[in-house]
Enzyme design. Structure first.
Site, mmCIF file in Angstrom:
data_model
loop_
_atom_site.group_PDB
_atom_site.id
_atom_site.type_symbol
_atom_site.label_atom_id
_atom_site.label_comp_id
_atom_site.label_asym_id
_atom_site.label_seq_id
_atom_site.Cartn_x
_atom_site.Cartn_y
_atom_site.Cartn_z
ATOM 1 N N PRO A 75 3.272 -2.909 -16.785
ATOM 2 C CA PRO A 75 1.922 -3.650 -16.915
ATOM 3 C C PRO A 75 2.261 -5.182 -17.043
ATOM 4 O O PRO A 75 1.320 -5.708 -17.281
ATOM 5 C CB PRO A 75 1.378 -2.822 -18.366
ATOM 6 N N TRP A 78 7.754 -7.268 -19.083
ATOM 7 C CA TRP A 78 9.124 -8.150 -18.940
ATOM 8 C C TRP A 78 8.684 -9.592 -18.173
ATOM 9 O O TRP A 78 9.188 -10.669 -18.584
ATOM 10 C CB TRP A 78 9.904 -7.575 -17.999
ATOM 11 N N ASP A 104 4.496 -4.653 -7.995
ATOM 12 C CA ASP A 104 4.467 -3.401 -8.479
ATOM 13 C C ASP A 104 3.439 -2.714 -7.444
ATOM 14 O O ASP A 104 2.553 -3.408 -6.843
ATOM 15 C CB ASP A 104 3.864 -3.484 -9.815
ATOM 16 N N ASP A 121 4.601 -2.294 -2.184
ATOM 17 C CA ASP A 121 5.697 -1.423 -2.198
ATOM 18 C C ASP A 121 7.071 -1.897 -1.969
ATOM 19 O O ASP A 121 7.395 -2.533 -1.025
ATOM 20 C CB ASP A 121 5.408 -0.251 -1.250
ATOM 21 N N ASP A 146 13.074 -3.296 -13.281
ATOM 22 C CA ASP A 146 12.898 -2.343 -14.201
ATOM 23 C C ASP A 146 12.111 -1.120 -13.353
ATOM 24 O O ASP A 146 11.586 -0.222 -14.198
ATOM 25 C CB ASP A 146 12.119 -2.696 -15.502
ATOM 26 N N LYS A 186 17.635 -1.302 -13.759
ATOM 27 C CA LYS A 186 17.721 -0.278 -14.301
ATOM 28 C C LYS A 186 18.186 1.135 -13.502
ATOM 29 O O LYS A 186 17.758 1.110 -12.184
ATOM 30 C CB LYS A 186 16.149 0.041 -14.893
#
Ligand SMILES: C[S@@+](CC[C@H](N)C(=O)[O-])C[C@H]1O[C@@H](n2cnc3c(N)ncnc32)[C@H](O)[C@@H]1O
Length: 232
Positions: A75, A78, A104, A121, A146, A186
């Site tokens: 959301p 970061w 996102d 994407d 992330d 991540k």
């Protein structure tokens, strides 16, 4: 007659009873989690902000004037940290002004100082081109990722899907990361970790594995911090 407070309490209890045992466990964990509480108090959109804050405090990756791509930004916690650290809103008039673009699949609520590319994407080369067009001078000094697929519950499958996403982020890096740049990525530790680490080691001078305090101990989540990109 019942009061408004009693009415709200009855409503909350009824809501809780409607939840599945897994949802109830999740809710109980959220209520106990000090990072969830701190995120609410400090106006961060979610607890993950504290992972980036800790990593940045220890490893100094976000500086005023830096251009940053935030992959899997929704959301937007970061991005909140990055906007502040790179001075993207020029809140410090004496420091260089940075830039943040967040990407996102989902909608990302607007944030002063960040440009968002929602419904995008990261596996699509057309999205990499849009990111590049958005960046000042077409390049970034830092890529944050992330990004995480929706967990299926099948550990090996989830790790493989995240590995595929990370490899896409690496392709994006090869296109837009400035020489000497940094990638924070991540990953869910497992069978594919070595492959990703080797790919990073081939492209960057230094690769570290990090587990920030806000990353839940029971989670296999780790972060690779790759520094000093060797652009060919
Ligand atoms: C853990 S969340 C990121 C939280 C974020 N760092 C923050 O602090 O607010 C992971 C995000 O990755 C996104 N994601 C998953 N697959 C994606 C894809 N193929 N392209 C873009 N985003 C993706 C999800 O929609 C989700 O919002």
């Amino acid at each position: 007659m019942i009061s408004r407070v009693q009415c709200r309490l009855l409503h909350t209890t009824a809501e809780l009873l409607r939840k599945t045992p897994a949802e109830q466990r999740w809710l109980a964990r959220q209520l106990r989690d000090p990072y969830v509480k701190s995120a609410r108090q400090q106006n961060y959109r979610c607890r993950s902000a504290f992972k980036l804050l800790e990593i940045d405090e220890k490893h100094g990756i976000l500086r005023p004037g830096t251009s940053v791509i935030d992959c899997g930004a929704a959301p937007g916690a970061w991005s909140q940290v990055a906007v502040h650290r790179v001075n993207a809103t020029a809140s410090d008039p004496k420091a260089p002004v940075g830039f943040v673009v967040g990407v996102d699949l989902l909608h990302i609520p607007p944030l002063d100082g960040a440009v968002f590319l929602p419904h995008s994407d990261l596996q699509e080369p057309v999205v990499w081109a849009r990111i590049q067009e958005t960046l000042p001078a077409g390049e970034a000094q830092v890529i944050l990722s992330d990004v995480a697929p929706n967990a299926s519950g099948i550990r090996e499958l989830d790790q493989q899907r995240l590995a595929e996403l990370c490899l896409c982020v690496l392709e994006l890096a090869e296109r837009v990361l400035a020489p000497g740049g940094t990638l924070l990525c991540k990953f869910w530790d497992g069978a594919h970790s070595r492959l990703l680490q080797n790919r990073l080691a081939a492209l960057f001078e230094e690769v570290k594995t990090l587990k920030p305090a806000a990353s839940r101990k029971e989670s296999s989540e780790i972060y690779f911090l790759a520094k000093r990109y060797r652009k060919s």
